[in-house]
Design an enzyme around this catalytic site. Structure first.
Site, mmCIF file in Angstrom:
data_model
loop_
_atom_site.group_PDB
_atom_site.id
_atom_site.type_symbol
_atom_site.label_atom_id
_atom_site.label_comp_id
_atom_site.label_asym_id
_atom_site.label_seq_id
_atom_site.Cartn_x
_atom_site.Cartn_y
_atom_site.Cartn_z
ATOM 1 N N HIS A 1 -11.945 -5.564 11.871
ATOM 2 C CA HIS A 1 -11.421 -6.845 11.387
ATOM 3 C C HIS A 1 -9.904 -6.687 10.850
ATOM 4 C CE1 HIS A 1 -12.795 -3.619 8.661
ATOM 5 N NE2 HIS A 1 -12.403 -4.312 7.453
ATOM 6 N N LYS B 1 -2.081 3.567 7.008
ATOM 7 C CA LYS B 1 -2.014 2.110 7.128
ATOM 8 C C LYS B 1 -0.317 1.585 7.406
ATOM 9 C CE LYS B 1 -4.812 -0.480 4.572
ATOM 10 N NZ LYS B 1 -5.246 -1.187 3.220
ATOM 11 N N TYR C 1 -18.582 1.255 4.161
ATOM 12 C CA TYR C 1 -19.778 1.024 4.657
ATOM 13 C C TYR C 1 -20.094 1.140 6.300
ATOM 14 C CZ TYR C 1 -20.218 -1.516 0.158
ATOM 15 O OH TYR C 1 -20.284 -1.599 -1.118
ATOM 16 N N ASP C 2 -18.879 1.973 7.045
ATOM 17 C CA ASP C 2 -18.815 2.121 8.316
ATOM 18 C C ASP C 2 -20.193 2.722 8.995
ATOM 19 O OD1 ASP C 2 -16.268 0.978 8.279
ATOM 20 O OD2 ASP C 2 -15.409 2.967 8.928
ATOM 21 N N THR D 1 0.776 -1.236 -0.009
ATOM 22 C CA THR D 1 0.054 -0.026 0.090
ATOM 23 C C THR D 1 0.860 1.155 0.058
ATOM 24 O OG1 THR D 1 -1.702 1.223 1.330
ATOM 25 C CG2 THR D 1 -0.132 0.092 2.504
ATOM 26 N N ARG D 2 0.384 2.465 -0.592
ATOM 27 C CA ARG D 2 0.783 3.700 -0.320
ATOM 28 C C ARG D 2 0.188 4.558 0.641
ATOM 29 N NH1 ARG D 2 0.724 2.402 -5.933
ATOM 30 N NH2 ARG D 2 2.745 2.092 -6.635
ATOM 31 N N ASP E 1 -6.528 -7.451 2.164
ATOM 32 C CA ASP E 1 -7.863 -7.272 1.084
ATOM 33 C C ASP E 1 -9.115 -7.222 2.131
ATOM 34 O OD1 ASP E 1 -8.736 -6.524 -1.403
ATOM 35 O OD2 ASP E 1 -9.909 -8.426 -1.488
#
Length: 203
Positions: free
Chosen positions: A186, A15, A160-161, A10-11, A70
């Site tokens: 998760h 994260k 979808y939070d 990831t960039r 993912d």
């Protein structure tokens, strides 16, 4: 003792920071994917397939061990949809609001109490110096279960939070503080499982 350098596919700086905080406890330094790394087409049928594909690509491009995750939303009443298509449920360049509205439309005839759902995160680790992991990456899964509400609630988070309600806490993910979300997320669960697996592998 020097830290083990591991690339995260990831960039996203946030994260990378989150993963560094967690994997630092086992002596890993998490670094972001270089800007010139090739884009990976996420055409897997499962979260695990997509995570593995991205981890392999990052590992071989960088010549370093690699992690990739993912994630998405599974709704039982929709046979697991939107699943791996969560980010593009309403179209290739859909906004969060468009995805949310399509989901609510798909569930319009289903009572809220029957809308069980969960966020899923698959996390894969590939060390390109170990043939066994090239063939079969280390893979773990984390989940955060709840149900889909009728009306979006909360301003925090993304995706979808605002729709996933967690009964134990009496609020949607988007109504939680960052600290609350990290405790039950998760991704957080998947990271804990991966750290436990790595420790077991090196015992």
């Amino acid at each position: 003792m020097s830290k083990k350098k591991v690339v995260l596919a990831t960039r996203n700086k946030g994260k990378v920071l989150e993963f560094n905080e967690r994997f630092g406890e086992i002596g890993w330094e998490i670094v972001p994917l270089p800007e010139d790394a090739p884009e990976v087409i996420e055409d897997g049928l499962t979260f695990e397939e997509n995570a593995s594909k991205k981890a392999r690509s990052a590992a071989f491009f960088c010549g370093l061990p690699a992690l990739s995750d993912d994630s998405g939303l599974e709704v039982d009443a929709l046979n697991g949809a939107p699943g791996v298509f969560s980010a593009r449920y309403a179209g290739e360049h859909a906004t969060d609001e468009q995805n949310n509205q399509k989901l609510l439309q798909a569930l319009r005839h289903i009572p809220e109490q029957e809308r069980s759902a969960r966020f899923v995160c698959a996390l894969a680790f590939v060390d390109c110096t170990r043939k066994s992991q090239v063939a079969q990456p280390l893979i773990v899964r984390g989940t955060c279960a709840g149900r889909i509400v009728d009306i979006p609630r909360g301003k925090n988070g993304f995706g979808y939070d605002p729709l996933l309600f967690i009964p134990e806490l009496g609020k949607t993910i988007a109504e939680m503080t960052i600290e609350e979300k990290h405790r039950i997320s998760h991704r957080g669960e998947a990271i804990r499982h991966m750290i436990d697996l790595i420790r077991t592998e090196h015992e």
